[in-house]
Design an enzyme around this catalytic site. Sequence first.
Site, PDB file in Angstrom:
ATOM      1  N   GLU A 118       0.911  -1.393  -0.222  1.00  0.00           N
ATOM      2  CA  GLU A 118      -0.054  -0.177  -0.049  1.00  0.00           C
ATOM      3  C   GLU A 118       0.713   1.326  -0.094  1.00  0.00           C
ATOM      4  O   GLU A 118       2.489   1.089   0.333  1.00  0.00           O
ATOM      5  CB  GLU A 118      -0.489  -0.150   1.529  1.00  0.00           C
ATOM      6  CG  GLU A 118      -2.206  -1.072   0.928  1.00  0.00           C
ATOM      7  CD  GLU A 118      -2.916  -1.372   2.401  1.00  0.00           C
ATOM      8  OE1 GLU A 118      -4.318  -1.943   1.793  1.00  0.00           O
ATOM      9  OE2 GLU A 118      -2.917  -0.242   3.222  1.00  0.00           O
ATOM     10  N   HIS A 233      -8.872  10.108   2.523  1.00  0.00           N
ATOM     11  CA  HIS A 233      -9.235   9.026   1.974  1.00  0.00           C
ATOM     12  C   HIS A 233      -9.059   9.933   0.048  1.00  0.00           C
ATOM     13  O   HIS A 233     -10.241   9.902   0.215  1.00  0.00           O
ATOM     14  CB  HIS A 233      -9.990   7.617   1.936  1.00  0.00           C
ATOM     15  CG  HIS A 233      -8.706   6.436   1.092  1.00  0.00           C
ATOM     16  ND1 HIS A 233      -8.897   6.219  -0.161  1.00  0.00           N
ATOM     17  CD2 HIS A 233      -8.561   5.484   1.969  1.00  0.00           C
ATOM     18  CE1 HIS A 233      -8.211   4.974   0.166  1.00  0.00           C
ATOM     19  NE2 HIS A 233      -7.807   4.517   0.867  1.00  0.00           N
ATOM     20  N   ARG A 278      -1.593   9.447   1.694  1.00  0.00           N
ATOM     21  CA  ARG A 278      -3.014   9.578   1.364  1.00  0.00           C
ATOM     22  C   ARG A 278      -2.916  10.631   1.486  1.00  0.00           C
ATOM     23  O   ARG A 278      -3.487  11.409   0.598  1.00  0.00           O
ATOM     24  CB  ARG A 278      -3.329   8.953   2.612  1.00  0.00           C
ATOM     25  CG  ARG A 278      -3.527   7.714   2.256  1.00  0.00           C
ATOM     26  CD  ARG A 278      -4.098   7.308   3.244  1.00  0.00           C
ATOM     27  NE  ARG A 278      -4.162   5.825   2.951  1.00  0.00           N
ATOM     28  CZ  ARG A 278      -4.943   5.269   4.173  1.00  0.00           C
ATOM     29  NH1 ARG A 278      -5.715   5.289   4.987  1.00  0.00           N
ATOM     30  NH2 ARG A 278      -5.380   3.383   3.173  1.00  0.00           N
ATOM     31  N   HIS A 337     -12.068   9.455   6.540  1.00  0.00           N
ATOM     32  CA  HIS A 337     -12.147   8.603   6.128  1.00  0.00           C
ATOM     33  C   HIS A 337     -11.585   7.778   7.828  1.00  0.00           C
ATOM     34  O   HIS A 337     -11.633   7.045   8.465  1.00  0.00           O
ATOM     35  CB  HIS A 337     -11.146   7.701   5.543  1.00  0.00           C
ATOM     36  CG  HIS A 337     -10.077   6.406   4.985  1.00  0.00           C
ATOM     37  ND1 HIS A 337     -11.234   5.425   5.085  1.00  0.00           N
ATOM     38  CD2 HIS A 337      -8.930   5.663   5.685  1.00  0.00           C
ATOM     39  CE1 HIS A 337     -10.486   4.346   5.311  1.00  0.00           C
ATOM     40  NE2 HIS A 337      -9.343   4.571   5.176  1.00  0.00           N
ATOM     41  N   ARG A 372      -1.421   9.040   9.115  1.00  0.00           N
ATOM     42  CA  ARG A 372      -1.420   8.096   9.226  1.00  0.00           C
ATOM     43  C   ARG A 372      -0.979   7.192   8.143  1.00  0.00           C
ATOM     44  O   ARG A 372      -1.526   7.082   7.279  1.00  0.00           O
ATOM     45  CB  ARG A 372      -2.983   6.763  10.077  1.00  0.00           C
ATOM     46  CG  ARG A 372      -3.382   5.752  10.387  1.00  0.00           C
ATOM     47  CD  ARG A 372      -4.122   4.945  10.724  1.00  0.00           C
ATOM     48  NE  ARG A 372      -5.360   5.244   9.508  1.00  0.00           N
ATOM     49  CZ  ARG A 372      -5.947   4.682   8.826  1.00  0.00           C
ATOM     50  NH1 ARG A 372      -5.090   3.283   7.939  1.00  0.00           N
ATOM     51  NH2 ARG A 372      -6.540   4.281   7.343  1.00  0.00           N
TER      52      ARG A 372
END
Length: 514
Positions: A118, A233, A278, A337, A372
């Site tokens: 990811e 997100h 992100r 998100h 995060r």
Amino acid sequence: MSADVRSFFGRPIVIGGGIAGLLTALHLAPEPVLILSRTPLGSEASSAWAQGGLAASFGADDDPVLHLADTLAAGDGLCDAEIASRILRAAPNAIETLASLGVRFDRTPEGALLLGLEAAHGRRRIVHAGGDGSGQEIMCALVEAVRSAPSIVVVEGVEARRLAVEDNTVRGVWASCSKSPVFLGTGRVVLATGGIGGLFLDSTNPLGSCGQGLALAARAGAVLADLEFIQFHPTALDGPDRPMPLISEAVRGEGAKIVDETGQRFLEGLQDAELAPRDVVARVIWTHLSNGHRAFLDGREKPGPTFAQQFPTIASACRRAGIDPGRDLIPIRPAQHYHMGGVAVDQDGRTSVAGLWACGEVASTGLHGANRLASNSLTEAIVCARWVAESVAGSPIGVRTRSTAREIPAPNPLSLRPLLSRTLGVKRDGEVLREAVSRLLPLAKRHDAASDPAAIGLMIAIAALLRQESRGAHYRTDFPDRAIVARHSRLTLDEALAAAEDLSCSSTLEEFVQ
């Protein structure tokens, strides 16, 4: 609640039925524990919706030190390196514990864990269960384990509304009931209530998650930390459904690209492109949309024909929207998100109020910093649940049998969503933040359904207003640069209310900040 509440006096109470809450209760066994869940277990927990899985350094080319480096880079200067290292080193064993509880993780034909990639991870280290249905698979196993545990009583359809606090020490919980409020005397309470998605119009979280745990802690006088850091997100399915279906980062990890209506890859000039952090990807997409373009995820070539096999949950959501993800472009837009901020806790999950712990998204442990790293959230929840349980088990009961309280309305953020979405979104500025503060202040001081969501929105707005820089998921158009010195924000509700009152009397922001 039909059971005699006197039989629960003194038991630890876990508020919330997601992964963090269920695991905390299981780790407390054989001590009797009570779980309060506003909805039936597994029905409306963000945990069950998690697609990305859990991040842990299982690979032969990986190590907790490398995982830590990626986490610190994503956190943009605000991670607690010591806490982050402790959590990430414990992650592989915590995942093995889940496997022993019946979680069926995806594995290679040889039996090794199948590891995915990811964004912002330098190695393949994402452990999945059921492909993109990891959260649901984990929740099913934990719900079964909890229902089978003789030490755990689950009370569903009951919502905690206030904590009884005396001398900065928890003495019990006031909860809703079908007929009247009920008081549960205890000196040990664990908040595991999830996030704040229900405060926003566009979110990938259950709409019922509107910061109830933050409100419980704030009304009890607890310190909250880094509330301004809200992750959006970048790839939620752009359609009419609310909550918005998530298109996991793992799809981009398998090669899907982001394009606009002309077919242009407008992230191509960005370092790491689709696999950049992100916050960076979300801002670029948000800006492109604001300039009149559309944004799409193109998985036609990669994953291509295997899309539905690799990502069955996402493929199902796309089909409901009339999209074949192996052949069609998937319309996307950023959506709220995850909340990096939360109730300030120490390494064992203790808050600033004695007898009160927090675990999962509602807590601010120091792992996530300003942004995060993908799939670190479930990892944090499963690791910290054990430490919280050990801390609770070693603490005094501290029960009180009586308390008086008036009826507390159920929180309802519906009227606040347009304001909070506009003022606390992907990009912010001082003018809109001051507007949010002025409108939220009178609502937070009322005693109605909007007051608790307004109080949390106010605290977020104050924290965002005071952070005069852009860092991680917090981006100020009027302060686009990153400050030289990284600092955490810490705030109580009383401090936020006082700051809001001062701001309403100040003619300039400079007077307020000074």
